[in-house]
Design an enzyme around this catalytic site. Structure first.
Site, short mmCIF file in Angstrom:
data_model
loop_
_atom_site.label_atom_id
_atom_site.label_comp_id
_atom_site.label_asym_id
_atom_site.label_seq_id
_atom_site.Cartn_x
_atom_site.Cartn_y
_atom_site.Cartn_z
N GLU A 1 6.58 -10.61 -9.51
CA GLU A 1 6.99 -11.44 -8.38
C GLU A 1 5.93 -12.47 -7.99
OE1 GLU A 1 5.89 -8.44 -8.22
OE2 GLU A 1 4.71 -8.10 -6.40
N CYS B 1 4.46 -1.74 -8.85
CA CYS B 1 3.17 -1.23 -8.37
C CYS B 1 3.37 -0.10 -7.36
CB CYS B 1 2.34 -2.37 -7.80
SG CYS B 1 0.60 -1.95 -7.62
N ARG C 1 -5.16 -3.21 -8.47
CA ARG C 1 -5.36 -1.78 -8.18
C ARG C 1 -4.16 -1.00 -8.71
NH1 ARG C 1 -8.73 0.04 -3.74
NH2 ARG C 1 -7.01 1.35 -3.12
N ARG D 1 -2.43 6.77 -9.23
CA ARG D 1 -2.75 5.62 -8.39
C ARG D 1 -4.10 5.02 -8.76
NH1 ARG D 1 -3.09 6.97 -2.45
NH2 ARG D 1 -3.35 4.73 -2.30
N HIS E 1 2.82 -7.15 -11.36
CA HIS E 1 3.52 -7.90 -10.31
C HIS E 1 4.24 -9.15 -10.82
CE1 HIS E 1 1.99 -5.55 -6.95
NE2 HIS E 1 0.85 -5.49 -7.61
N GLU F 1 0.86 -1.17 0.00
CA GLU F 1 0.00 0.00 0.00
C GLU F 1 0.90 1.23 0.00
OE1 GLU F 1 -3.11 0.16 -0.76
OE2 GLU F 1 -2.77 2.31 -0.69
N SER F 2 0.86 2.01 -1.09
CA SER F 2 1.87 3.05 -1.26
C SER F 2 1.79 4.14 -0.18
CB SER F 2 1.78 3.68 -2.65
OG SER F 2 0.54 4.32 -2.83
#
Lengths: 296, 192
Positions: free
Chosen positions: B174, B78, B137, B107, B172, B47-48
């Protein structure tokens, strides 16, 4: 346009992975949601009453008013979760329509079905469900939950049940790892969980989805305790907004969750937080009001 | 070679696992002294807003900028891509990016979680099958600076970009088990 797939298992479980190491906070209005976001929450749980007040109020606890959920969605940029009653698949449909980011099929609300949970594969939105032990966690995952949380005992400010449930899940996972392959079939029977999930857990030594801790966390040290016991993050319900200085306590719990293995930082952020929520001894709660026993 | 993974919040274990499978020495970074001697740093998804708060409370902004100036490469996915940008569109006033990558980033540009999706994207510099891209998101890049190279796009919109020692990806890699993007970071970004 390129072909896209929405609501896949990886999109759901991957979203839960992004919340790891974070704190999800219960909020009852837009103002509290902003305080939570300011404090560094990774998501908020929108509900009409925190669990401590649900206990106090009694009666049937249901899904929140859509207007209230929407006001919180509009107030913050972080993900918003909301709760439906166990088995109440229409409340789940409504919450999905509102655009909540995660649905908690929660024992904090009064169950709508005493036998069946929601079939969570039917939805694009991901679900989180509570568990007290490994079998319950795997049954929820089999039903499509993309995240689980150990239940603890909500609204008590007493971490003892959260610890019990986390330790139970961990020791049951460790026990599976010591079994030979032919023993896993019986283990699945005893856990009342699907064999393929039991086999996966035995092989990998962890749950296939993210597991947060919930139900009784009231202090930074409580959050760090649960992290050291092996959970991936924490839900804090009544513990923040039922305390003397919610903003300061919320920030402190966020710091303690990130720095869960650093007692110096936990000591620093634990200073002068004002009053913690009062809390309830589990033995003082009548058996039929124990929320953790809801869910099958 | 030694690569740090910013371990404040989010999917840092997945990045660590990808890097270790490629035989790279990794270290979790939570405090400024852990940045010393790193060839690269991964800023994971998460969550940025939460990660930005923790970067500030851990006094990491200047040390990361300094390490970058001194030659460290950075790979953001992200939330990590959001934090690398010069400007965040629709950010809260107190959400401060590292301000290194010459782009504006928006965002939650594709909508809420119910709009999150996966798809295949070709990736410039990675041979063979396209990369499976999981958008959660996800943010969107805009106003790319003159030295920003687009590595992957979807329907004409950039989804992975590079500027010198900076690699930023809206999805993502990863989470897929495909190590080729991490290998690209090691070989092409750090190695260049």
């Amino acid at each position: 346009m390129t072909q896209i797939e929405i609501g896949t298992l990886r999109v759901k479980t991957g979203f839960a992975e992004m919340m790891k190491g974070g704190v999800i906070m219960d909020v009852v209005n837009a103002e509290q949601a902003k305080i939570a976001e300011d404090a560094g929450a990774v998501a908020v749980m929108a509900l009409e009453r925190v669990p401590a007040d649900i206990r106090l109020h009694g009666g049937v606890a249901r899904m929140s008013d859509p207007t209230m959920v929407e006001s919180i969605i509009d107030a913050v940029s972080i993900p918003v979760m909301a709760k439906c009653r166990i088995g109440h698949f229409v409340e789940a449909q409504v919450l999905e329509t509102l655009g909540v980011d995660f649905i908690d099929e929660s024992e904090v609300l009064t169950p709508a079905d005493d036998e069946y949970h929601v079939n969570k594969w039917d939805y694009t939105v991901p679900f989180v469900c509570g568990c007290r032990n490994l079998g319950e966690a795997l049954r929820r995952i089999a039903e499509g939950a993309a995240m689980v949380r150990t239940k603890g005992e909500p609204g008590t400010g007493n971490v003892v049940e959260a610890v019990r449930h986390m330790r139970t899940v961990s020791s049951e996972i460790a026990a599976l790892q010591n079994l030979r392959s032919e023993q896993l079939f019986t283990a699945a029977k005893n856990l009342q969980a699907p064999y393929d999930l039991v086999e996966w857990v035995a092989k990998h030594g962890k749950l296939p989805v993210v597991n947060f801790s919930a139900g009784g966390i009231a202090t930074p040290a409580d959050a760090a305790l649960m992290m050291q016991l092996g959970c991936d993050g924490v839900f804090v319900g009544s513990g923040i907004f039922k305390s003397g200085d919610p903003s300061k306590r919320a920030k402190a719990i966020v710091e303690a969750t990130t720095n869960f293995d650093n007692p110096e930082i936990i000591a620093r952020v634990s200073r002068n937080l004002g009053e913690a929520m009062v809390g309830i001894n589990i033995s003082d709660i009548p058996e039929n009001e124990i929320m953790a026993n809801r869910g099958w | 070679m030694r690569i740090g993974v910013l371990a404040l919040q989010g999917a840092f274990r997945e990045h660590r696992s990808c890097l270790r499978q490629l035989g790279v020495e990794t270290i979790d970074v939570r405090y400024p002294h852990e940045l010393s001697g790193l060839d690269g740093l991964v800023i994971p998804g998460g969550e940025s807003t939460a990660i930005a708060k923790l970067l500030a409370s851990h006094s990491l902004y200047e040390p990361i900028r300094n390490a970058y100036e001194n030659g460290m490469a950075i790979f953001g996915t992200c939330a990590g891509a959001i934090l690398l940008a010069k400007k965040i569109e629709g950010a809260r006033e107190d959400q401060i990016p590292l301000g290194l990558l010459n782009v504006t980033i928006k965002r939650n540009a594709y909508g809420r979680q119910i709009a999150s999706f996966e798809t295949d994207v070709p990736f410039r510099g990675i041979e063979g099958e396209p990369v499976r891209a999981i958008f959660i998101r996800a943010p969107r890049f805009a106003d790319l600076g003159p030295d920003v190279e687009v590595l992957s796009e979807r329907d004409g919109e950039p989804t992975a970009v590079r500027e010198g020692r900076l690699l930023a990806i809206a999805y993502h890699p990863e989470l897929t088990g495909d190590l080729r993007v991490h290998k690209y970071f090691i070989d092409q970004v750090i190695g260049s």
